[in-house]
Design an enzyme around this catalytic site. Structure first.
Site: not given
Length: 261
Positions: A47, A113, A147
């Site tokens: 990431e 995200k 994540c």
């Protein structure tokens, strides 16, 4: 050995990151790519691989997002491999933690995200995405996420019969047991290969990252694991996914739902 259409070879690049220094990170990863001597289908980076997990996106020049995207395209063509990873990207006045899935011919797909990390204030600095991405690549369906998304099973739920869940992360040492357990759980409940690529080292704000990049098969069996700075190449087989799902038809009993934003 090249992939046959029933398998993919995936290079997981577990690496240190230079803090808020895109040019240094691009050069570092270019050098690492030279170490990949065999043909692979996908190269996965951590990431925010060009900056580290910065909560100061204004420190990154707006142009760096486009520069890094062009670099990913060049590397994908050079290595004849898809390149996957997220970066700081500014668009229309907003910052995004944006993942790019760049194919060898230069075409790319994006995912922003969804679950910004509120504990670090990511929600205050980056706009959250609203759409999930499923990529069709070399006969596989791949769902790439980022994540903190790993903690949310509804967002990760296999409603499209994808074969691979792919997480790119900066997951710290103090919560690494959660990373290990959740990757395994996502593999089992979705009957997929679950792949997680994390960074290592300590960033400029003192967070330590221990790696633990890993691959679990649809039964939750650990196929690969690494804690040091290295590139690890794994092979995933679509026939294994099909065989497990045919023998254990658990997905037939999954709850049906519509996700509301």
């Amino acid at each position: 050995m090249e992939s046959t259409g029933d398998s993919l070879k995936i290079a997981m690049v577990q690496s240190l990151l230079h803090w808020e220094n895109p040019s240094a990170n691009r050069q570092m990863f270019s050098n690492k790519f030279e170490q990949i001597a065999e043909d692979v289908d996908i190269i996965v980076l951590p990431e925010m691989f060009s900056t580290g997990f910065t909560m100061s996106p204004d420190n990154i020049e707006k142009e760096e997002g486009e520069i890094t995207l062009r670099w990913m395209q060049e590397m994908a063509t050079l290595k004849n491999s898809a390149i996957v990873g997220s970066i700081v990207f500014k668009e229309n006045g907003s910052h995004y933690n944006r993942l790019f899935f760049v194919k060898p011919e230069g075409d790319y797909l994006t995912y922003d995200k969804r679950h910004t990390f509120t504990l670090a204030g990511e929600n205050e600095k980056y706009s959250a995405g609203t759409e999930r991405l499923v990529v069709e690549y070399k006969g596989f369906l791949i769902c790439p996420l980022i994540c903190y998304d790993l903690r949310f099973p509804v967002w990760s739920r296999n409603t499209e019969n994808f074969d691979i869940l792919l997480y790119t992360a900066n997951w710290p040492a103090k919560r690494i047991s959660a990373w290990d357990g959740l990757l395994k759980a996502r593999a089992i409940e979705n009957m997929v290969y679950c792949i997680g690529v994390n960074r290592i080292g300590t960033d400029a704000v003192g967070h330590h990252y221990p790696g633990h990049s890993s691959v679990y098969n649809p039964l939750g069996e650990l196929k690969s694991f690494t804690e040091k700075e290295e590139i690890i190449i794994v092979k995933v087989d679509k026939s294994e996914v099909g065989q497990i799902r045919n023998n254990l038809r658990f997905l037939d009993d999954r709850d049906q739902f519509t996700l509301l934003n």
